[in-house]
Scaffold this motif. Structure first.
Motif, PDB file in Angstrom:
ATOM      1  N   SER A 103       0.829  -1.205   0.000  1.00  0.00           N
ATOM      2  CA  SER A 103       0.000   0.000   0.000  1.00  0.00           C
ATOM      3  C   SER A 103       0.862   1.254   0.000  1.00  0.00           C
ATOM      4  O   SER A 103       0.574   2.217  -0.715  1.00  0.00           O
ATOM      5  CB  SER A 103      -0.924   0.001   1.229  1.00  0.00           C
ATOM      6  N   ALA A 107      -0.287   2.281  -3.535  1.00  0.00           N
ATOM      7  CA  ALA A 107      -1.691   2.693  -3.396  1.00  0.00           C
ATOM      8  C   ALA A 107      -1.973   4.036  -4.043  1.00  0.00           C
ATOM      9  O   ALA A 107      -2.968   4.192  -4.768  1.00  0.00           O
ATOM     10  CB  ALA A 107      -2.080   2.722  -1.915  1.00  0.00           C
ATOM     11  N   LEU A 110      -1.991   3.778  -7.922  1.00  0.00           N
ATOM     12  CA  LEU A 110      -3.157   3.055  -8.432  1.00  0.00           C
ATOM     13  C   LEU A 110      -4.428   3.886  -8.281  1.00  0.00           C
ATOM     14  O   LEU A 110      -5.287   3.884  -9.167  1.00  0.00           O
ATOM     15  CB  LEU A 110      -3.311   1.731  -7.679  1.00  0.00           C
ATOM     16  N   LEU A 114      -6.375   4.081 -11.854  1.00  0.00           N
ATOM     17  CA  LEU A 114      -7.423   3.099 -12.128  1.00  0.00           C
ATOM     18  C   LEU A 114      -8.727   3.769 -12.552  1.00  0.00           C
ATOM     19  O   LEU A 114      -9.084   4.837 -12.036  1.00  0.00           O
ATOM     20  CB  LEU A 114      -7.695   2.258 -10.871  1.00  0.00           C
ATOM     21  N   ARG A 118     -13.232   0.300 -11.182  1.00  0.00           N
ATOM     22  CA  ARG A 118     -12.183  -0.637 -10.786  1.00  0.00           C
ATOM     23  C   ARG A 118     -11.514  -0.176  -9.496  1.00  0.00           C
ATOM     24  O   ARG A 118     -11.130  -0.996  -8.655  1.00  0.00           O
ATOM     25  CB  ARG A 118     -11.158  -0.781 -11.910  1.00  0.00           C
ATOM     26  N   LEU A 119     -11.390   1.134  -9.333  1.00  0.00           N
ATOM     27  CA  LEU A 119     -10.820   1.658  -8.087  1.00  0.00           C
ATOM     28  C   LEU A 119     -11.676   1.239  -6.887  1.00  0.00           C
ATOM     29  O   LEU A 119     -11.137   0.857  -5.836  1.00  0.00           O
ATOM     30  CB  LEU A 119     -10.728   3.186  -8.161  1.00  0.00           C
ATOM     31  N   VAL A 121     -13.644  -1.403  -6.661  1.00  0.00           N
ATOM     32  CA  VAL A 121     -13.500  -2.847  -6.446  1.00  0.00           C
ATOM     33  C   VAL A 121     -12.177  -3.155  -5.759  1.00  0.00           C
ATOM     34  O   VAL A 121     -12.115  -3.903  -4.773  1.00  0.00           O
ATOM     35  CB  VAL A 121     -13.619  -3.611  -7.782  1.00  0.00           C
ATOM     36  N   VAL A 122     -11.097  -2.599  -6.298  1.00  0.00           N
ATOM     37  CA  VAL A 122      -9.772  -2.839  -5.713  1.00  0.00           C
ATOM     38  C   VAL A 122      -9.712  -2.272  -4.295  1.00  0.00           C
ATOM     39  O   VAL A 122      -9.143  -2.893  -3.388  1.00  0.00           O
ATOM     40  CB  VAL A 122      -8.673  -2.217  -6.600  1.00  0.00           C
ATOM     41  N   GLY A 123     -10.306  -1.094  -4.094  1.00  0.00           N
ATOM     42  CA  GLY A 123     -10.318  -0.499  -2.768  1.00  0.00           C
ATOM     43  C   GLY A 123     -11.045  -1.363  -1.757  1.00  0.00           C
ATOM     44  O   GLY A 123     -10.583  -1.525  -0.619  1.00  0.00           O
ATOM     45  N   TYR A 124     -12.176  -1.943  -2.171  1.00  0.00           N
ATOM     46  CA  TYR A 124     -12.907  -2.806  -1.247  1.00  0.00           C
ATOM     47  C   TYR A 124     -12.096  -4.055  -0.910  1.00  0.00           C
ATOM     48  O   TYR A 124     -11.995  -4.447   0.262  1.00  0.00           O
ATOM     49  CB  TYR A 124     -14.257  -3.217  -1.835  1.00  0.00           C
ATOM     50  N   ALA A 125     -11.507  -4.670  -1.917  1.00  0.00           N
ATOM     51  CA  ALA A 125     -10.720  -5.882  -1.677  1.00  0.00           C
ATOM     52  C   ALA A 125      -9.533  -5.594  -0.766  1.00  0.00           C
ATOM     53  O   ALA A 125      -9.240  -6.358   0.168  1.00  0.00           O
ATOM     54  CB  ALA A 125     -10.243  -6.457  -3.013  1.00  0.00           C
ATOM     55  N   ALA A 126      -8.845  -4.484  -1.014  1.00  0.00           N
ATOM     56  CA  ALA A 126      -7.687  -4.139  -0.195  1.00  0.00           C
ATOM     57  C   ALA A 126      -8.097  -3.802   1.233  1.00  0.00           C
ATOM     58  O   ALA A 126      -7.453  -4.227   2.198  1.00  0.00           O
ATOM     59  CB  ALA A 126      -6.934  -2.969  -0.827  1.00  0.00           C
TER      60      ALA A 126
END
Length: 493
Positions: A103, A107, A110, A114, A118-119, A121-126
């Motif tokens: 991160s 982070a 990205l 992004l 997509r930001l 989605v990636v933010g939630y996963a991270a």
């Protein structure tokens, strides 16, 4: 005659200007230095406040009662509602350190590059991975132990039968000396908090671990709601800068298994829906807009505004302190330059509150009983002169020390409040006022590392307004804070 007089006047003006120049230069230098100095001052004050809040109980001889001791071996560490319990390595330690390093390195880049969806989605996963890895430093107990203790909601939720009986006996179970007194967290909140866990029990997710996972899944959406709010208010650039500070915030230590994290998520999505409704209705009122587009925006605006009201109304029925979120709602309307959503959202929220009242639970009837129960418990022994300041130290520990620099930076930009793109300033400023009001109320003495979780994401927006050089190393400071707190303390939540 006129030429010599004019010459003399010019020389006098020049002399006067030159005599004022040094003072003017000094004033200009001070004004130019202020934006650079205030963040450092805020950070220094925050670090000093945290150090003092840990030092004072052990050296003053005053018992501050951060928590009731459960055994003689308890090593309480005021102001935290937790214990000194270093864990040099746990199942989640390696993933947490790896996520922190990735991160810190990637982070910000990205978040800038992004595509928006997509930001998210990636933010939630991270964010979810960050919360889970920190909780799992203590093994699976990190996700299950707190919700399973008898002071929380689940034990009561498993025994709830009909709502009629629950509501009709609620008042008599509020006092601490009642034969069938509610546990601390149930008595300290309106019924929607308990009903959330009753719903989990009814659908088969009422186990300690299962409920902990559900709470964490919901908590991880909070950052996304703040990003959606900023973008709806025309501040996508700020949202992208704020994303790393929201997604991998130190608040993750306290959100993973805290009921207050559920309140934070409901609050954030209620505000996000209000921002979406405000933006849509503002577009619908534009004179040059196409008729079909105006009707579509109007429908969307009405829908988002009503949903915002339902969520915020439910929020008020989850926590007695959440009417303060009305300040943030007003900030959204001001930033969005439209008051059209107000009657829709307020009406929908009122439907929720009056619906509970019709079912036998009126907020205004039970709040006085809450004050009595609060003063019967450990709160009566907590010295207000200590906790008024220790609360703020807990805020720094939970939200991270960079938030103090961010808030101080807000004060260094008076002209920025007058610009049209001032939405981030208004949101962060409203959060400061909410925290100040909660602290002044005297109803939040200790444990605010989780009680104030609904306010903290909006404070973290201020970190995105800091200069780039601050954001670069500041994210590392935030990540390090989370790792140190999780590894050194038994934080309960």
């Amino acid at each position: 005659m006129l030429a010599p007089v004019a010459a003399l006047t010019d020389r006098s003006s020049s002399s006067g200007a030159s005599s004022r120049a040094p003072g003017g230069d000094r004033g200009d230098r001070v004004r130019s230095m202020l934006p650079r100095l205030l963040p450092w001052l805020g950070l220094a004050v925050a670090v000093g406040l945290v150090a003092w809040s840990f030092w004072y109980p052990g050296h003053s001889g005053e018992e501050v009662y951060s928590r009731a001791p459960r055994s003689a071996s308890d090593r309480a560490v005021p102001p935290l509602h937790g214990l000194w319990e270093p864990k040099w390595f746990g199942p989640g330690t390696a993933p947490a350190v790896l996520l922190a390093l990735l991160s810190w390195r990637y982070a910000a880049g990205l978040a800038e590059r992004l595509p928006w969806r997509r930001l998210l989605v990636v933010g939630y996963a991270a964010g979810l991975a960050w919360m889970l890895s920190l909780a799992l430093v203590d093994g699976t107990a990190g996700l299950s132990r707190q919700l399973g203790n008898p002071y929380e909601y689940l034990t009561t939720a498993r025994d709830v039968g009909g709502l009629g009986t629950l509501f009709s006996t609620w008042l008599e179970r509020m006092p601490l000396d009642s034969p069938d007194a509610f546990p601390t967290h149930v008595a300290g909140h309106p019924p929607a908090a308990l009903l959330f866990f009753v719903a989990l029990v009814k659908v088969g997710l009422g186990g300690d671990l299962a409920a902990g996972v559900v709470v964490t899944l919901l908590a991880a959406t909070t950052a996304l709601a703040v990003l959606v709010t900023l973008r709806a208010l025309g501040a996508e650039a700020t949202a992208r800068r704020a994303a790393p500070f929201l997604v991998v915030a130190p608040t993750a230590v306290f959100m993973a298994v805290s009921g207050d994290a559920v309140f934070a998520a409901v609050a954030a999505w209620g505000i996000a829906c209000l921002a979406l409704g405000t933006a849509a209705l503002a577009r619908a009122s534009t004179p040059k807009a196409h008729d079909r587009k105006q009707r579509r925006d109007r429908r969307r605006g009405v829908g988002w505004s009503l949903l915002a009201g339902l969520l915020l109304g439910m929020l008020v029925m989850m926590s007695y302190g959440m009417p303060l979120m009305g300040l943030l709602a007003v900030a959204v309307l001001v930033a969005g330059r439209s008051w059209r959503p107000l009657p829709l959202a307020a009406g929908a929220a009122l439907v929720v509150v009056l619906g509970f009242a019709a079912a036998g639970w009126a907020w205004w009837d039970f709040y006085p009983a809450l004050v009595e129960r609060y003063e019967e418990g450990i709160a009566k022994d907590r010295p207000e002169d200590y906790w008024r300041w220790a609360n703020l130290a807990l805020l720094v520990i939970s939200a991270g020390p960079l938030v103090a620099a961010g808030v101080a930076h807000l004060a260094a930009r008076p002209r920025a409040w007058l610009r049209r793109d001032h939405a981030p300033l208004l949101l962060a400023g409203a959060a400061v006022v909410m925290v100040a009001a909660a602290d002044a109320s005297g109803m939040s003495k200790a444990e605010v590392e989780r009680i104030w979780l609904p306010f903290m994401p909006w404070l973290l927006v201020s970190c995105a307004l800091l200069p780039e050089r601050w954001r670069r190393w500041g994210l590392g400071l935030q990540l390090l804070t989370a790792l140190v707190v999780q590894q050194l303390f038994y934080t309960v939540w």
